[in-house]
Motif scaffolding. Structure first.
Motif, PDB file in Angstrom:
ATOM      1  N   ASN A  37       0.760  -1.336  -0.111  1.00 29.57           N
ATOM      2  CA  ASN A  37      -0.067  -0.137  -0.125  1.00 29.57           C
ATOM      3  C   ASN A  37       0.889   1.056   0.101  1.00 29.57           C
ATOM      4  O   ASN A  37       1.941   1.242   0.696  1.00 29.57           O
ATOM      5  CB  ASN A  37      -0.972   0.066   1.216  1.00 29.57           C
ATOM      6  CG  ASN A  37      -1.982  -1.082   1.204  1.00 29.57           C
ATOM      7  OD1 ASN A  37      -2.377  -1.424   0.102  1.00 29.57           O
ATOM      8  ND2 ASN A  37      -2.484  -1.669   2.383  1.00 29.57           N
ATOM      9  N   LEU A  38       0.381   2.327  -0.717  1.00 31.39           N
ATOM     10  CA  LEU A  38       1.302   3.710  -0.924  1.00 31.39           C
ATOM     11  C   LEU A  38       0.294   4.649   0.060  1.00 31.39           C
ATOM     12  O   LEU A  38      -0.862   5.239  -0.425  1.00 31.39           O
ATOM     13  CB  LEU A  38       0.963   3.963  -2.130  1.00 31.39           C
ATOM     14  CG  LEU A  38       1.703   2.952  -3.212  1.00 31.39           C
ATOM     15  CD1 LEU A  38       1.698   3.560  -4.720  1.00 31.39           C
ATOM     16  CD2 LEU A  38       3.365   2.939  -2.760  1.00 31.39           C
ATOM     17  N   TYR A  39       0.859   5.054   1.089  1.00 30.29           N
ATOM     18  CA  TYR A  39       0.069   5.900   2.223  1.00 30.29           C
ATOM     19  C   TYR A  39       0.576   7.127   1.957  1.00 30.29           C
ATOM     20  O   TYR A  39       1.661   7.569   1.914  1.00 30.29           O
ATOM     21  CB  TYR A  39       0.513   5.524   3.481  1.00 30.29           C
ATOM     22  CG  TYR A  39      -0.290   4.067   4.103  1.00 30.29           C
ATOM     23  CD1 TYR A  39      -1.371   3.888   4.539  1.00 30.29           C
ATOM     24  CD2 TYR A  39       0.602   3.003   3.762  1.00 30.29           C
ATOM     25  CE1 TYR A  39      -1.916   2.741   4.703  1.00 30.29           C
ATOM     26  CE2 TYR A  39       0.165   1.681   4.429  1.00 30.29           C
ATOM     27  CZ  TYR A  39      -1.329   1.591   4.812  1.00 30.29           C
ATOM     28  OH  TYR A  39      -1.830   0.506   5.155  1.00 30.29           O
ATOM     29  N   GLY A  40      -0.479   8.232   1.870  1.00 28.43           N
ATOM     30  CA  GLY A  40      -0.234   9.702   1.849  1.00 28.43           C
ATOM     31  C   GLY A  40      -1.287  10.294   1.487  1.00 28.43           C
ATOM     32  O   GLY A  40      -2.330   9.858   0.830  1.00 28.43           O
ATOM     33  N   ARG A  41      -1.491  11.663   2.103  1.00 25.79           N
ATOM     34  CA  ARG A  41      -2.616  12.303   1.699  1.00 25.79           C
ATOM     35  C   ARG A  41      -2.789  12.675   0.248  1.00 25.79           C
ATOM     36  O   ARG A  41      -1.958  13.076  -0.410  1.00 25.79           O
ATOM     37  CB  ARG A  41      -2.624  13.575   2.443  1.00 25.79           C
ATOM     38  CG  ARG A  41      -3.762  14.489   2.271  1.00 25.79           C
ATOM     39  CD  ARG A  41      -5.131  14.021   2.386  1.00 25.79           C
ATOM     40  NE  ARG A  41      -5.510  14.245   3.839  1.00 25.79           N
ATOM     41  CZ  ARG A  41      -6.167  13.318   4.462  1.00 25.79           C
ATOM     42  NH1 ARG A  41      -6.511  12.157   3.602  1.00 25.79           N
ATOM     43  NH2 ARG A  41      -6.719  13.611   5.785  1.00 25.79           N
ATOM     44  N   GLY A  42      -3.870  12.390  -0.292  1.00 24.87           N
ATOM     45  CA  GLY A  42      -4.207  12.527  -1.777  1.00 24.87           C
ATOM     46  C   GLY A  42      -3.746  11.053  -2.456  1.00 24.87           C
ATOM     47  O   GLY A  42      -3.991  11.365  -3.754  1.00 24.87           O
ATOM     48  N   ALA A  43      -3.577  10.390  -2.143  1.00 23.42           N
ATOM     49  CA  ALA A  43      -2.748   9.188  -2.766  1.00 23.42           C
ATOM     50  C   ALA A  43      -3.923   8.713  -3.611  1.00 23.42           C
ATOM     51  O   ALA A  43      -4.049   8.411  -4.618  1.00 23.42           O
ATOM     52  CB  ALA A  43      -2.186   8.260  -1.796  1.00 23.42           C
ATOM     53  N   SER A  44      -5.161   8.452  -2.825  1.00 26.38           N
ATOM     54  CA  SER A  44      -6.225   7.678  -3.617  1.00 26.38           C
ATOM     55  C   SER A  44      -7.317   8.835  -4.065  1.00 26.38           C
ATOM     56  O   SER A  44      -7.811   8.691  -5.156  1.00 26.38           O
ATOM     57  CB  SER A  44      -6.924   6.932  -2.736  1.00 26.38           C
ATOM     58  OG  SER A  44      -8.090   6.010  -3.291  1.00 26.38           O
ATOM     59  N   ASP A  45      -7.264   9.984  -3.365  1.00 33.40           N
ATOM     60  CA  ASP A  45      -8.150  11.118  -3.641  1.00 33.40           C
ATOM     61  C   ASP A  45      -7.362  12.340  -3.890  1.00 33.40           C
ATOM     62  O   ASP A  45      -7.290  13.229  -2.965  1.00 33.40           O
ATOM     63  CB  ASP A  45      -9.026  11.194  -2.631  1.00 33.40           C
ATOM     64  CG  ASP A  45     -10.153  12.185  -2.623  1.00 33.40           C
ATOM     65  OD1 ASP A  45     -10.487  12.337  -3.657  1.00 33.40           O
ATOM     66  OD2 ASP A  45     -10.780  12.770  -1.761  1.00 33.40           O
ATOM     67  N   GLU A  84      -4.758   7.708   4.818  1.00 36.86           N
ATOM     68  CA  GLU A  84      -5.375   7.554   3.236  1.00 36.86           C
ATOM     69  C   GLU A  84      -4.204   6.676   2.357  1.00 36.86           C
ATOM     70  O   GLU A  84      -2.998   6.837   2.693  1.00 36.86           O
ATOM     71  CB  GLU A  84      -5.552   8.830   2.789  1.00 36.86           C
ATOM     72  CG  GLU A  84      -6.297   8.718   1.203  1.00 36.86           C
ATOM     73  CD  GLU A  84      -6.122   9.999   0.611  1.00 36.86           C
ATOM     74  OE1 GLU A  84      -6.420  10.159  -0.684  1.00 36.86           O
ATOM     75  OE2 GLU A  84      -6.259  11.221   1.250  1.00 36.86           O
ATOM     76  N   LYS A  85      -4.724   5.726   1.739  1.00 34.83           N
ATOM     77  CA  LYS A  85      -3.817   5.197   0.681  1.00 34.83           C
ATOM     78  C   LYS A  85      -4.290   4.534  -0.521  1.00 34.83           C
ATOM     79  O   LYS A  85      -5.556   4.705  -0.510  1.00 34.83           O
ATOM     80  CB  LYS A  85      -3.107   3.900   1.474  1.00 34.83           C
ATOM     81  CG  LYS A  85      -4.212   2.793   2.047  1.00 34.83           C
ATOM     82  CD  LYS A  85      -4.447   1.837   0.925  1.00 34.83           C
ATOM     83  CE  LYS A  85      -5.696   0.806   1.410  1.00 34.83           C
ATOM     84  NZ  LYS A  85      -6.101  -0.072   0.249  1.00 34.83           N
ATOM     85  N   ILE A  86      -3.544   4.112  -1.230  1.00 35.53           N
ATOM     86  CA  ILE A  86      -3.875   3.569  -2.690  1.00 35.53           C
ATOM     87  C   ILE A  86      -3.042   2.241  -2.617  1.00 35.53           C
ATOM     88  O   ILE A  86      -1.842   2.471  -2.384  1.00 35.53           O
ATOM     89  CB  ILE A  86      -4.003   4.276  -3.648  1.00 35.53           C
ATOM     90  CG1 ILE A  86      -4.710   3.436  -5.043  1.00 35.53           C
ATOM     91  CG2 ILE A  86      -2.652   4.535  -4.268  1.00 35.53           C
ATOM     92  CD1 ILE A  86      -5.115   4.307  -6.053  1.00 35.53           C
ATOM     93  N   SER A  87      -3.744   1.353  -2.965  1.00 31.61           N
ATOM     94  CA  SER A  87      -2.677  -0.159  -2.982  1.00 31.61           C
ATOM     95  C   SER A  87      -1.827  -0.134  -4.283  1.00 31.61           C
ATOM     96  O   SER A  87      -2.267   0.511  -5.377  1.00 31.61           O
ATOM     97  CB  SER A  87      -3.595  -1.526  -3.053  1.00 31.61           C
ATOM     98  OG  SER A  87      -4.309  -1.672  -4.359  1.00 31.61           O
ATOM     99  N   ARG A  88      -0.677  -0.509  -4.587  1.00 35.66           N
ATOM    100  CA  ARG A  88       0.200  -0.629  -5.704  1.00 35.66           C
ATOM    101  C   ARG A  88      -0.762  -1.337  -6.768  1.00 35.66           C
ATOM    102  O   ARG A  88      -0.652  -1.016  -7.788  1.00 35.66           O
ATOM    103  CB  ARG A  88       1.366  -1.588  -5.590  1.00 35.66           C
ATOM    104  CG  ARG A  88       2.807  -0.369  -4.856  1.00 35.66           C
ATOM    105  CD  ARG A  88       3.758  -1.558  -4.659  1.00 35.66           C
ATOM    106  NE  ARG A  88       4.960  -0.800  -4.186  1.00 35.66           N
ATOM    107  CZ  ARG A  88       5.901  -0.734  -5.367  1.00 35.66           C
ATOM    108  NH1 ARG A  88       5.655  -0.985  -6.499  1.00 35.66           N
ATOM    109  NH2 ARG A  88       6.991   0.226  -5.048  1.00 35.66           N
ATOM    110  N   TYR A  89      -1.484  -2.593  -6.258  1.00 32.47           N
ATOM    111  CA  TYR A  89      -2.052  -3.130  -7.283  1.00 32.47           C
ATOM    112  C   TYR A  89      -3.086  -2.431  -7.831  1.00 32.47           C
ATOM    113  O   TYR A  89      -3.589  -2.352  -9.371  1.00 32.47           O
ATOM    114  CB  TYR A  89      -2.923  -4.464  -6.535  1.00 32.47           C
ATOM    115  CG  TYR A  89      -3.929  -5.209  -7.624  1.00 32.47           C
ATOM    116  CD1 TYR A  89      -3.169  -6.050  -8.258  1.00 32.47           C
ATOM    117  CD2 TYR A  89      -5.251  -4.999  -7.218  1.00 32.47           C
ATOM    118  CE1 TYR A  89      -4.134  -6.890  -9.179  1.00 32.47           C
ATOM    119  CE2 TYR A  89      -6.183  -5.803  -8.050  1.00 32.47           C
ATOM    120  CZ  TYR A  89      -5.644  -6.808  -9.098  1.00 32.47           C
ATOM    121  OH  TYR A  89      -6.267  -7.118  -9.697  1.00 32.47           O
ATOM    122  N   ASN A  90      -4.007  -1.456  -7.206  1.00 32.63           N
ATOM    123  CA  ASN A  90      -4.997  -0.659  -7.603  1.00 32.63           C
ATOM    124  C   ASN A  90      -4.344   0.417  -8.401  1.00 32.63           C
ATOM    125  O   ASN A  90      -5.083   0.751  -9.645  1.00 32.63           O
ATOM    126  CB  ASN A  90      -5.806  -0.269  -6.766  1.00 32.63           C
ATOM    127  CG  ASN A  90      -6.900  -1.025  -6.199  1.00 32.63           C
ATOM    128  OD1 ASN A  90      -6.351  -2.083  -5.886  1.00 32.63           O
ATOM    129  ND2 ASN A  90      -8.142  -0.711  -6.055  1.00 32.63           N
TER     130      ASN A  90
END
Length: 494
Positions: free
Chosen positions: A141-149, A465-471
């Motif tokens: 997972n890639l954690y950081g503000r705005g990573a997914s949004d 907040e995060k986005i997965s590498r996979y997604n």
């Protein structure tokens, strides 16, 4: 062309497209670490649109977006959208909107992608496990503000176009992007910009895609509707100044007591909206909708555990999803003017303002909701026979959006999901509000699809907040496949 020859030609074209797709996928896999580093650079910019002190960072963020698109060879424009007036009467420039175009072939479809690169506020002391503005790679997972949004989805679209260009492959469709920096605070100035460019930048657009949302479960999703948002302030004013409760308690009618009383008239303990006319405006759940909700993959136990509650409002999947997406809700967000700091200050506030919202759905009109809420609260307040003054104001009136899932755009989306993830997507609605979707729909009169790549557990607007590498990586492939599928829509009509 001879009709007997056409099937053979289409077969050859299909084989060529399959080969190109595999080449594009290989390119994405070979460059995924570069994609992560680019996201790291973008997350490092504190592009918080709600904090005017961060406005230089926001301007810098828009410049980074424009520079990347210019290096790719796109036709880039930075569009001025006016100024923002501050509460103290001052004004400051709004961040420019970045527009870009790749390809101008009139025989091809033109797809316009919308995204934003501003973020919600975030501080380590808010409860983050990692620095919110230093992208942290943990357990996939890639954690950081705005990573997914919404920075990773915006970058995934850019990387999708970039892959075609890097391999010297012709884009299957013309691609336009509109990227803004004020979405988290209401997209100031964007509606006017879209209207102003309706007959220029948007004149040749065939379809609009928004990826500012997320999946409902581990299954990919396509989103076809969002709720609107009517946000209210209810202000009760009494004494000319705050009073000591020991000296004045029992001698004055307190504004806070009045406010709590009228707030209690908005919604019942079971969640039933008590404002006359609200529930009556909502279309009943159809048999088709019931079947669609029944077939959606959704784990109620996981949802309950994720929210940290012991009991949900409804105990079956269909009712819960319906009340999350297609029924209105009332939420009370806070009271301004009340004492909320630690300690025991014994004050009677002279003026208190409640903040609450109604997420409205299709068939509900914000102007009518404002009338209904205002009349209801004044009626309840009048029955209290209070000498205090009540003022009700609606400060946001964002409309809901709903699309037709039977149009070719959704068929292209389904085919792209099937190609990348080897499964059919869930067709879902979104409980939140994305006002720009309705603006695009009303102004351009074009079909819109929401194609999320964010995970169901990404924690948008929350800590960690995060986005997965996979997604992130597979989402880039999804967008590549989608552009190819959209290119087939016109061919199917020939």
């Amino acid at each position: 062309m001879n009709p007997q020859v056409l099937p053979a030609v289409l077969l050859v074209l299909s084989a060529v497209q399959a080969f190109q797709y595999q080449e594009l996928v290989r390119y994405v896999d070979e460059h995924k670490e570069e994609y992560v580093e680019t996201l790291r650079n973008w997350v490092a910019v504190e592009s918080d649109s709600s904090n005017v002190q961060k406005r230089p960072d926001l301007h810098h963020m828009m410049g980074m977006v424009a520079q990347k698109l210019q290096l790719m060879g796109g036709t880039v424009k930075l569009v001025d959208i006016g100024e923002q007036e501050l509460p103290d009467g001052q004004s400051l420039p709004l961040p420019q909107v970045v527009t870009v175009q790749f390809g101008r072939d009139p025989s091809k479809q033109t797809v316009c992608v919308y995204g934003h690169v501003d973020v919600q506020p975030a501080k380590l002391e808010d409860g983050w496990a990692t620095d919110p503005f230093n992208l942290t790679d943990l357990n996939g997972n890639l954690y950081g503000r705005g990573a997914s949004d919404n920075k990773a989805p915006v970058l995934a679209w850019i990387h999708a176009v970039e892959a075609y260009l890097a391999l010297n492959m012709e884009l299957p469709v013309n691609v336009k992007l509109v990227i803004e920096g004020m979405e988290e605070t209401g997209s100031n100035g964007l509606d006017a910009m879209i209207m102003a460019q309706r007959d220029t930048f948007f004149s040749d657009v065939d379809y609009i895609v928004i990826s500012d949302c997320g999946w409902l479960s581990r299954r990919p999703a396509l989103t076809y509707g969002t709720r609107g948002n009517c946000y209210f302030f209810a202000e009760v004013e009494g004494p000319k100044q705050d009073l000591h409760s020991g000296v004045y308690g029992g001698t004055v009618i307190e504004p806070m007591t009045d406010l709590i009383g009228i707030l209690d008239s908005l919604i019942s303990p079971s969640g039933k909206i008590l404002i006359p006319g609200i529930r009556e405006a909502v279309a009943p759940l159809s048999d088709e909708e019931w079947k669609r909700y029944q077939d959606i993959e959704f784990d109620m136990d996981h949802y309950k555990n994720k929210t940290g509650v012991h009991q949900l409002m409804y105990n079956n999947k269909v009712d819960l999803l319906a009340h999350m997406w297609r029924y209105p809700t009332v939420s009370i967000h806070g009271i301004e003017g009340a004492f909320s700091d630690p300690g025991t200050k014994t004050v009677i506030p002279a003026k208190v303002t409640a903040k609450f919202s109604i997420r409205q759905v299709p068939d509900m009109d914000p102007a009518m909701v404002r009338k209904q809420v205002t009349e209801h609260l004044h009626s309840v307040f009048a029955k209290r026979k209070s000498p205090n003054k009540l003022k009700v104001t609606m400060v946001i009136g964002a409309k809901p959006w709903l699309s037709d899932t039977q149009n070719p755009l959704f068929e292209a989306g389904k085919a792209a999901v099937k190609r990348v993830f080897n499964m059919d997507p869930d067709l879902i609605r979104e409980g939140g509000t994305i006002p720009i979707a309705k603006t695009f729909q009303d102004v351009t009169q074009k079909s819109i699809i929401m194609m999320p790549i964010g995970g169901f557990d990404d924690g948008l607007h929350s800590q960690n907040e995060k986005i997965s590498r996979y997604n992130y990586i597979e989402g880039t492939k999804l967008f590549i496949a989608f552009l190819n599928e959209v290119s087939q829509i016109r061919k199917a009509r020939v």
